[in-house]
Write a protein that holds these residues in place. Sequence first.
Motif, mmCIF file in Angstrom:
data_model
loop_
_atom_site.group_PDB
_atom_site.id
_atom_site.type_symbol
_atom_site.label_atom_id
_atom_site.label_comp_id
_atom_site.label_asym_id
_atom_site.label_seq_id
_atom_site.Cartn_x
_atom_site.Cartn_y
_atom_site.Cartn_z
ATOM 1 N N HIS A 1 0.722 -1.520 0.422
ATOM 2 C CA HIS A 1 -0.290 0.244 -0.148
ATOM 3 C C HIS A 1 0.833 0.908 0.064
ATOM 4 C CE1 HIS A 1 -4.274 -2.075 0.774
ATOM 5 N NE2 HIS A 1 -3.080 -2.876 1.166
ATOM 6 N N LYS A 2 -0.198 2.529 -0.969
ATOM 7 C CA LYS A 2 1.203 3.078 -0.633
ATOM 8 C C LYS A 2 1.369 4.650 0.861
ATOM 9 C CE LYS A 2 -0.145 5.062 -5.465
ATOM 10 N NZ LYS A 2 -0.730 5.244 -6.098
ATOM 11 N N VAL A 3 2.343 4.911 0.593
ATOM 12 C CA VAL A 3 2.763 5.818 2.186
ATOM 13 C C VAL A 3 1.122 6.576 2.090
ATOM 14 C CG1 VAL A 3 4.246 7.587 3.444
ATOM 15 C CG2 VAL A 3 4.950 5.331 1.863
ATOM 16 N N SER A 4 0.614 7.059 1.193
ATOM 17 C CA SER A 4 -0.165 8.288 1.907
ATOM 18 C C SER A 4 -1.729 7.566 2.457
ATOM 19 C CB SER A 4 -0.681 8.443 0.176
ATOM 20 O OG SER A 4 -0.497 7.401 -1.241
ATOM 21 N N ARG A 5 -1.788 6.618 1.435
ATOM 22 C CA ARG A 5 -2.589 5.784 2.154
ATOM 23 C C ARG A 5 -3.014 5.582 3.515
ATOM 24 N NH1 ARG A 5 -6.125 0.412 1.204
ATOM 25 N NH2 ARG A 5 -7.147 0.054 2.795
ATOM 26 N N LEU A 6 -1.625 4.829 4.023
ATOM 27 C CA LEU A 6 -1.000 4.862 5.449
ATOM 28 C C LEU A 6 -1.622 6.494 6.180
ATOM 29 C CD1 LEU A 6 0.504 3.337 7.855
ATOM 30 C CD2 LEU A 6 2.672 3.979 6.673
ATOM 31 N N GLN A 7 -0.713 7.451 5.393
ATOM 32 C CA GLN A 7 -0.992 8.409 6.367
ATOM 33 C C GLN A 7 -2.474 9.053 6.663
ATOM 34 O OE1 GLN A 7 2.936 11.286 5.494
ATOM 35 N NE2 GLN A 7 1.231 10.768 3.336
ATOM 36 N N GLU A 8 -3.201 8.974 4.766
ATOM 37 C CA GLU A 8 -4.530 8.966 5.193
ATOM 38 C C GLU A 8 -5.326 8.404 6.688
ATOM 39 O OE1 GLU A 8 -5.872 8.366 1.171
ATOM 40 O OE2 GLU A 8 -4.828 9.928 0.354
ATOM 41 N N GLU A 9 -5.176 7.020 6.628
ATOM 42 C CA GLU A 9 -5.858 6.273 7.980
ATOM 43 C C GLU A 9 -5.501 6.868 8.984
ATOM 44 O OE1 GLU A 9 -6.547 2.509 6.725
ATOM 45 O OE2 GLU A 9 -7.334 3.275 4.400
ATOM 46 N N GLY B 1 -3.487 9.407 10.241
ATOM 47 C CA GLY B 1 -3.231 11.368 10.657
ATOM 48 C C GLY B 1 -2.163 11.506 11.095
ATOM 49 N N VAL B 2 -1.457 10.346 10.532
ATOM 50 C CA VAL B 2 0.672 10.627 10.861
ATOM 51 C C VAL B 2 1.209 11.432 9.554
ATOM 52 C CG1 VAL B 2 1.060 9.459 13.029
ATOM 53 C CG2 VAL B 2 1.590 8.596 10.388
ATOM 54 N N ARG B 3 2.503 12.043 10.274
ATOM 55 C CA ARG B 3 2.962 12.276 9.209
ATOM 56 C C ARG B 3 4.396 11.708 8.904
ATOM 57 N NH1 ARG B 3 3.935 17.374 6.658
ATOM 58 N NH2 ARG B 3 1.363 17.445 6.679
ATOM 59 N N VAL B 4 4.242 10.511 7.551
ATOM 60 C CA VAL B 4 5.240 9.449 7.546
ATOM 61 C C VAL B 4 6.825 10.665 7.071
ATOM 62 C CG1 VAL B 4 6.548 8.198 5.864
ATOM 63 C CG2 VAL B 4 4.095 8.103 7.015
ATOM 64 N N ALA B 5 7.485 10.728 8.113
ATOM 65 C CA ALA B 5 9.007 11.294 7.732
ATOM 66 C C ALA B 5 9.671 10.467 6.716
ATOM 67 C CB ALA B 5 9.186 11.897 8.874
ATOM 68 N N PHE B 6 10.255 9.769 7.308
ATOM 69 C CA PHE B 6 11.022 8.612 6.064
ATOM 70 C C PHE B 6 10.640 7.108 6.622
ATOM 71 C CE2 PHE B 6 13.553 9.728 10.435
ATOM 72 C CZ PHE B 6 14.595 8.729 10.517
ATOM 73 N N ALA C 1 18.492 5.283 4.545
ATOM 74 C CA ALA C 1 17.129 6.259 4.938
ATOM 75 C C ALA C 1 16.638 6.137 3.279
ATOM 76 C CB ALA C 1 17.663 7.301 5.432
ATOM 77 N N ILE C 2 15.696 7.000 2.995
ATOM 78 C CA ILE C 2 14.272 7.579 2.220
ATOM 79 C C ILE C 2 13.368 8.464 2.478
ATOM 80 C CG2 ILE C 2 15.375 4.970 0.556
ATOM 81 C CD1 ILE C 2 12.489 4.662 0.870
ATOM 82 N N LEU C 3 13.876 9.081 1.596
ATOM 83 C CA LEU C 3 11.458 10.237 1.463
ATOM 84 C C LEU C 3 11.118 10.113 0.798
ATOM 85 C CD1 LEU C 3 14.344 13.767 1.971
ATOM 86 C CD2 LEU C 3 13.020 12.117 3.954
ATOM 87 N N PRO C 4 9.777 9.892 1.150
ATOM 88 C CA PRO C 4 8.737 9.296 0.615
ATOM 89 C C PRO C 4 7.854 10.184 -0.413
ATOM 90 C CG PRO C 4 7.344 9.376 2.884
ATOM 91 C CD PRO C 4 9.382 9.341 2.662
ATOM 92 N N THR C 5 7.325 9.575 -1.144
ATOM 93 C CA THR C 5 6.442 10.310 -2.586
ATOM 94 C C THR C 5 5.063 10.806 -2.080
ATOM 95 O OG1 THR C 5 6.938 9.057 -4.512
ATOM 96 C CG2 THR C 5 9.035 10.822 -3.452
ATOM 97 N N SER C 6 4.358 10.975 -2.337
ATOM 98 C CA SER C 6 3.138 10.084 -2.647
ATOM 99 C C SER C 6 2.962 8.641 -3.130
ATOM 100 C CB SER C 6 2.347 11.824 -3.655
ATOM 101 O OG SER C 6 2.721 11.647 -4.789
#
Length: 222
Positions: free
Chosen positions: A160-168, A170-175, A182-187
């Motif tokens: 699943h996309k990091v964006s869905r994890l954030q939406e469901e 309510g957090v901000r994935v930093a990395f 370490a990688i910086l995720p995109t949408s």
Amino acid sequence: MHIVIMGCGRVGAALAQTLEQQGHTVAVVDQDPTAFRRLGSGFGGRRVTGVGFDQDTLREAGIEEAGAFAAVSSGDNSNIIAARVAREMFGIENVAARIYDPRRAEVYQRLGIPTVATVRWTADQMLRRLLPSGAEPLWRDPSGGVQLAEVHTSTEWIGHKVSRLQEETGVRVAFLTRLGEAILPTSQTVLQEGDLVHVMMRTDEIEKVEAAFAAGPEEGGH
């Protein structure tokens, strides 16, 4: 939890003592019986002399009732073989292998064995892989209201996309930490097996976030 450790060098002894202090039962396996001196007289766990990837030796160490296995001997090959035996023969989920050659890390990760390269080794990293539940704070703002933490993520989120994890949640994935980097995720970033997820969240919402990460995606969501 019962935890089996292969290798009673400085790393294995320190790990065994820390885990025992946290209330876990521990068995340490080493081919050299004199290595157990590093554990000290206060260590109450099992000391098993033998080869750490031998199934009978592992059974003597209590692998069949163990919740985690750490391979921290001085040999990369021995560590990865033992880690695979623990996972594939005995079904241990929380397995970690220490390696000296970081170039091998990606190969081992693809075998499904989390690795800790010696150059980056800390007791915290190894403990995190053996006891993955909950959130591990990495930074807090001065007021204590917001924190950066590594949160244990259910395998249900893989694919699943990091964006869905954030939406469901309510957090901000930093990395993310993927294969030791370490990688910086995109949408469009998709969670892969072995990813460690580091998030920014309100301190008073830790329990809610932990529960959402552990539960997996909501049914019917996108």
